[in-house]
Design a protein around this motif. Structure first.
Motif, mmCIF file in Angstrom:
data_model
loop_
_atom_site.group_PDB
_atom_site.id
_atom_site.type_symbol
_atom_site.label_atom_id
_atom_site.label_comp_id
_atom_site.label_asym_id
_atom_site.label_seq_id
_atom_site.Cartn_x
_atom_site.Cartn_y
_atom_site.Cartn_z
ATOM 1 N N GLN A 180 1.213 3.350 -26.107
ATOM 2 C CA GLN A 180 1.588 4.133 -27.278
ATOM 3 C C GLN A 180 0.501 5.181 -27.520
ATOM 4 O O GLN A 180 -0.697 4.868 -27.433
ATOM 5 C CB GLN A 180 1.711 3.249 -28.510
ATOM 6 C CG GLN A 180 2.873 2.293 -28.451
ATOM 7 C CD GLN A 180 2.875 1.365 -29.661
ATOM 8 O OE1 GLN A 180 1.838 0.894 -30.108
ATOM 9 N NE2 GLN A 180 4.059 1.108 -30.175
ATOM 10 N N LEU A 181 0.929 6.394 -27.863
ATOM 11 C CA LEU A 181 -0.041 7.424 -28.204
ATOM 12 C C LEU A 181 -0.535 7.180 -29.622
ATOM 13 O O LEU A 181 0.258 6.986 -30.539
ATOM 14 C CB LEU A 181 0.574 8.813 -28.077
ATOM 15 C CG LEU A 181 1.050 9.218 -26.677
ATOM 16 C CD1 LEU A 181 1.424 10.694 -26.653
ATOM 17 C CD2 LEU A 181 0.028 8.897 -25.616
ATOM 18 N N ILE A 182 -1.846 7.178 -29.773
ATOM 19 C CA ILE A 182 -2.453 6.909 -31.076
ATOM 20 C C ILE A 182 -3.235 8.105 -31.604
ATOM 21 O O ILE A 182 -3.728 8.077 -32.728
ATOM 22 C CB ILE A 182 -3.370 5.664 -31.014
ATOM 23 C CG1 ILE A 182 -4.464 5.848 -29.968
ATOM 24 C CG2 ILE A 182 -2.537 4.414 -30.757
ATOM 25 C CD1 ILE A 182 -5.546 4.787 -29.990
ATOM 26 N N GLY A 183 -3.350 9.147 -30.794
ATOM 27 C CA GLY A 183 -4.067 10.329 -31.236
ATOM 28 C C GLY A 183 -3.953 11.438 -30.211
ATOM 29 O O GLY A 183 -3.462 11.235 -29.095
ATOM 30 N N PHE A 184 -4.388 12.636 -30.624
ATOM 31 C CA PHE A 184 -4.367 13.781 -29.709
ATOM 32 C C PHE A 184 -5.377 14.819 -30.170
ATOM 33 O O PHE A 184 -5.811 14.820 -31.328
ATOM 34 C CB PHE A 184 -2.962 14.407 -29.657
ATOM 35 C CG PHE A 184 -2.607 15.208 -30.877
ATOM 36 C CD1 PHE A 184 -2.753 16.584 -30.897
ATOM 37 C CD2 PHE A 184 -2.150 14.585 -32.029
ATOM 38 C CE1 PHE A 184 -2.449 17.320 -32.022
ATOM 39 C CE2 PHE A 184 -1.838 15.304 -33.169
ATOM 40 C CZ PHE A 184 -1.990 16.688 -33.161
ATOM 41 N N CYS A 185 -5.740 15.694 -29.266
ATOM 42 C CA CYS A 185 -6.454 16.913 -29.636
ATOM 43 C C CYS A 185 -5.863 18.057 -28.825
ATOM 44 O O CYS A 185 -5.370 17.846 -27.716
ATOM 45 C CB CYS A 185 -7.965 16.803 -29.489
ATOM 46 S SG CYS A 185 -8.594 16.868 -27.835
ATOM 47 N N GLN A 186 -5.869 19.231 -29.413
ATOM 48 C CA GLN A 186 -5.254 20.403 -28.794
ATOM 49 C C GLN A 186 -6.256 21.546 -28.764
ATOM 50 O O GLN A 186 -6.872 21.867 -29.783
ATOM 51 C CB GLN A 186 -3.990 20.805 -29.578
ATOM 52 C CG GLN A 186 -3.250 21.951 -28.965
ATOM 53 C CD GLN A 186 -1.840 22.089 -29.507
ATOM 54 O OE1 GLN A 186 -0.965 22.487 -28.766
ATOM 55 N NE2 GLN A 186 -1.586 21.776 -30.767
ATOM 56 N N ILE A 187 -6.391 22.138 -27.586
ATOM 57 C CA ILE A 187 -7.321 23.251 -27.383
ATOM 58 C C ILE A 187 -6.525 24.484 -26.981
ATOM 59 O O ILE A 187 -5.688 24.423 -26.074
ATOM 60 C CB ILE A 187 -8.330 22.929 -26.258
ATOM 61 C CG1 ILE A 187 -9.114 21.663 -26.583
ATOM 62 C CG2 ILE A 187 -9.260 24.119 -26.021
ATOM 63 C CD1 ILE A 187 -9.910 21.129 -25.399
ATOM 64 N N TYR A 188 -6.804 25.592 -27.643
ATOM 65 C CA TYR A 188 -6.207 26.873 -27.287
ATOM 66 C C TYR A 188 -7.272 27.721 -26.592
ATOM 67 O O TYR A 188 -8.324 27.985 -27.180
ATOM 68 C CB TYR A 188 -5.719 27.620 -28.533
ATOM 69 C CG TYR A 188 -4.596 26.921 -29.245
ATOM 70 C CD1 TYR A 188 -3.290 27.032 -28.779
ATOM 71 C CD2 TYR A 188 -4.834 26.153 -30.377
ATOM 72 C CE1 TYR A 188 -2.244 26.391 -29.436
ATOM 73 C CE2 TYR A 188 -3.791 25.514 -31.032
ATOM 74 C CZ TYR A 188 -2.512 25.638 -30.561
ATOM 75 O OH TYR A 188 -1.490 25.002 -31.207
ATOM 76 N N PRO A 189 -7.016 28.156 -25.365
ATOM 77 C CA PRO A 189 -7.961 29.054 -24.703
ATOM 78 C C PRO A 189 -8.041 30.373 -25.463
ATOM 79 O O PRO A 189 -7.036 30.878 -25.971
ATOM 80 C CB PRO A 189 -7.358 29.270 -23.317
ATOM 81 C CG PRO A 189 -6.401 28.136 -23.130
ATOM 82 C CD PRO A 189 -5.897 27.796 -24.503
ATOM 83 N N SER A 190 -9.247 30.925 -25.550
ATOM 84 C CA SER A 190 -9.456 32.192 -26.235
ATOM 85 C C SER A 190 -10.674 32.878 -25.627
ATOM 86 O O SER A 190 -11.151 32.477 -24.568
ATOM 87 C CB SER A 190 -9.651 31.951 -27.742
ATOM 88 O OG SER A 190 -9.629 33.176 -28.437
ATOM 89 N N PHE A 191 -11.161 33.902 -26.329
ATOM 90 C CA PHE A 191 -12.311 34.655 -25.854
ATOM 91 C C PHE A 191 -13.203 35.019 -27.028
ATOM 92 O O PHE A 191 -12.735 35.127 -28.159
ATOM 93 C CB PHE A 191 -11.861 35.950 -25.157
ATOM 94 C CG PHE A 191 -11.018 35.689 -23.950
ATOM 95 C CD1 PHE A 191 -11.609 35.492 -22.711
ATOM 96 C CD2 PHE A 191 -9.642 35.605 -24.057
ATOM 97 C CE1 PHE A 191 -10.837 35.222 -21.600
ATOM 98 C CE2 PHE A 191 -8.858 35.333 -22.953
ATOM 99 C CZ PHE A 191 -9.456 35.145 -21.714
ATOM 100 N N CYS A 192 -14.469 35.218 -26.731
ATOM 101 C CA CYS A 192 -15.419 35.769 -27.695
ATOM 102 C C CYS A 192 -15.780 37.158 -27.203
ATOM 103 O O CYS A 192 -16.441 37.299 -26.160
ATOM 104 C CB CYS A 192 -16.672 34.898 -27.791
ATOM 105 S SG CYS A 192 -17.968 35.638 -28.811
ATOM 106 N N SER A 193 -15.328 38.185 -27.908
ATOM 107 C CA SER A 193 -15.589 39.563 -27.506
ATOM 108 C C SER A 193 -17.068 39.913 -27.575
ATOM 109 O O SER A 193 -17.574 40.649 -26.731
ATOM 110 C CB SER A 193 -14.799 40.529 -28.400
ATOM 111 O OG SER A 193 -13.420 40.288 -28.273
ATOM 112 N N VAL A 194 -17.762 39.414 -28.579
ATOM 113 C CA VAL A 194 -19.174 39.754 -28.755
ATOM 114 C C VAL A 194 -20.003 39.284 -27.563
ATOM 115 O O VAL A 194 -20.803 40.032 -27.003
ATOM 116 C CB VAL A 194 -19.719 39.170 -30.081
ATOM 117 C CG1 VAL A 194 -21.218 39.390 -30.203
ATOM 118 C CG2 VAL A 194 -18.990 39.777 -31.267
#
Length: 150
Positions: free
Chosen positions: A61-75
């Protein structure tokens, strides 16, 4: 003692993930909407717009999750990740699942060339803040966060 496995989520997990995602949204005072949760998670996985780690107990059974969105730091001109979601079912809290999910996110970021991970949480979410700080996350004291709804 229960064992928690952390693994990448897949399309077969959508029903269980949607329930967790709906509970996560309710934690942040959103109305229950399992259809919305299911559609949103399915789209992220199908379009490969995010990476979702699932915490699974010893009875699958799934009891938790985390979600990551790829992005960028322009600076800094680098690739980063936004760890937008972290949630563990209320019945599975204090089992180490949240920490295990965070450590999986750290490893993923390092292995995929992310310069850093960013996250935000509610000012009142002291349990999450304690977890983040115990893992070396540093609260930003320089920048304010703004948003504008459309």
């Amino acid at each position: 003692m229960s064992t928690t496995i952390i693994r990448l989520a897949n399309l077969h997990d959508i029903a269980q993930l949607a329930k967790l995602f709906d509970a996560y949204r309710q934690f942040y005072e959103q109305a229950p909407n399992i259809a919305l949760a299911s559609t949103f998670i399915a789209e992220r996985l199908n379009k490969r717009e995010s990476v979702i780690f699932a915490a699974e107990n010893d009875v699958k059974q799934l009891i938790g999750f985390c979600q990551i969105y790829p992005s960028f730091c322009s600076v800094a001109a680098v690739k980063i990740g936004v760890l937008y979601d972290l949630f563990v079912d209320a019945n599975a809290r204090k089992t180490g699942a949240g920490k295990a999910l965070m450590l999986a996110a750290h490893e993923y970021a390092k292995n995929n060339g992310f310069a850093r991970l960013d996250l935000s949480t509610a000012k009142t979410n002291l349990a999450a803040q304690a977890l983040y700080e115990s893992l070396g996350w540093v609260r930003d004291e320089v920048f304010y966060t703004y948003s504008k709804a459309f």
